[in-house]
Write a protein that holds these residues in place. Structure first.
Motif, short mmCIF file in Angstrom:
data_model
loop_
_atom_site.label_atom_id
_atom_site.label_comp_id
_atom_site.label_asym_id
_atom_site.label_seq_id
_atom_site.Cartn_x
_atom_site.Cartn_y
_atom_site.Cartn_z
N THR A 2 1.02 -1.20 -0.20
CA THR A 2 0.01 0.21 -0.02
C THR A 2 0.69 1.07 0.22
OG1 THR A 2 0.09 0.07 2.35
CG2 THR A 2 -1.82 -1.24 1.48
N THR A 3 0.36 2.34 -0.30
CA THR A 3 0.98 3.79 -0.41
C THR A 3 1.45 3.86 1.15
OG1 THR A 3 -0.58 4.62 -2.04
CG2 THR A 3 0.70 6.01 -0.62
N PHE A 4 0.70 3.51 1.89
CA PHE A 4 1.13 3.85 3.64
C PHE A 4 2.38 2.82 3.99
CE2 PHE A 4 1.29 2.42 8.10
CZ PHE A 4 1.26 3.92 8.52
N ASP A 5 2.66 1.61 3.26
CA ASP A 5 3.72 0.78 3.47
C ASP A 5 5.02 1.52 2.62
OD1 ASP A 5 2.44 -0.87 5.00
OD2 ASP A 5 1.82 -2.22 3.27
N ASP A 6 4.66 2.05 1.55
CA ASP A 6 5.60 2.76 0.85
C ASP A 6 6.25 3.68 1.42
OD1 ASP A 6 5.52 0.82 -1.16
OD2 ASP A 6 4.31 2.33 -2.43
N ARG A 7 5.30 4.68 2.01
CA ARG A 7 5.67 5.80 2.87
C ARG A 7 6.46 5.39 4.02
NH1 ARG A 7 1.21 10.10 4.05
NH2 ARG A 7 2.99 11.26 5.00
N GLU A 8 6.20 4.38 4.80
CA GLU A 8 6.83 4.06 6.01
C GLU A 8 8.13 3.40 5.66
OE1 GLU A 8 6.06 0.86 9.88
OE2 GLU A 8 5.02 0.59 7.90
N GLN A 9 8.34 2.61 4.61
CA GLN A 9 9.79 2.44 4.16
C GLN A 9 10.62 3.45 3.78
OE1 GLN A 9 9.22 -0.62 0.92
NE2 GLN A 9 9.10 -2.51 2.74
N ALA A 10 9.98 4.38 3.22
CA ALA A 10 10.67 5.76 2.70
C ALA A 10 11.07 6.48 3.63
CB ALA A 10 9.89 6.69 1.89
#
Length: 105
Positions: A2-10
């Motif tokens: 998800t976009t949230f997961d991508d943001r968290e990883q970033a």
């Protein structure tokens, strides 16, 4: 993902990068401080570089930089006060950060 997961990883990657840059800047500052102290002791060239390495490794004893201050104070045998060392470190830290950033870019 998800976009949230991508943001968290970033965010995690940015945090790790920032911590690494801070560590490198602190190590560079200690090296510069070691070179400064070596000059005060009359060392130059390889002797100064070798001494600076001992200052960098001295910083692993404690979380802050007081272990480096103690080492330099003892090594300089009263020729420079702890306060002078702290002031010199404060001057060298921005220079060290700039050097690390320029090498990273």
């Amino acid at each position: 993902m998800t976009t949230f997961d991508d943001r968290e990883q970033a965010f995690e990657a940015k945090f790790a990068h920032d911590e690494e840059m801070q560590f490198n800047a602190q190590a560079r500052c200690n090296k510069l401080l070691g070179l400064w102290a070596a000059e005060k002791m009359g060392k130059s060239g390889t002797q100064a570089e070798d001494y600076a390495k001992t200052v960098v490794t001295a910083d692993i004893e404690e979380a802050d930089h007081e272990d480096v201050v103690r080492k330099l104070t003892a090594d300089l045998q009263g020729n420079v006060t702890s306060e002078e060392i702290r002031k010199k470190r404060a001057v060298l830290l921005p220079e060290a950060k700039a050097q690390v950033l320029s090498e990273a870019g």
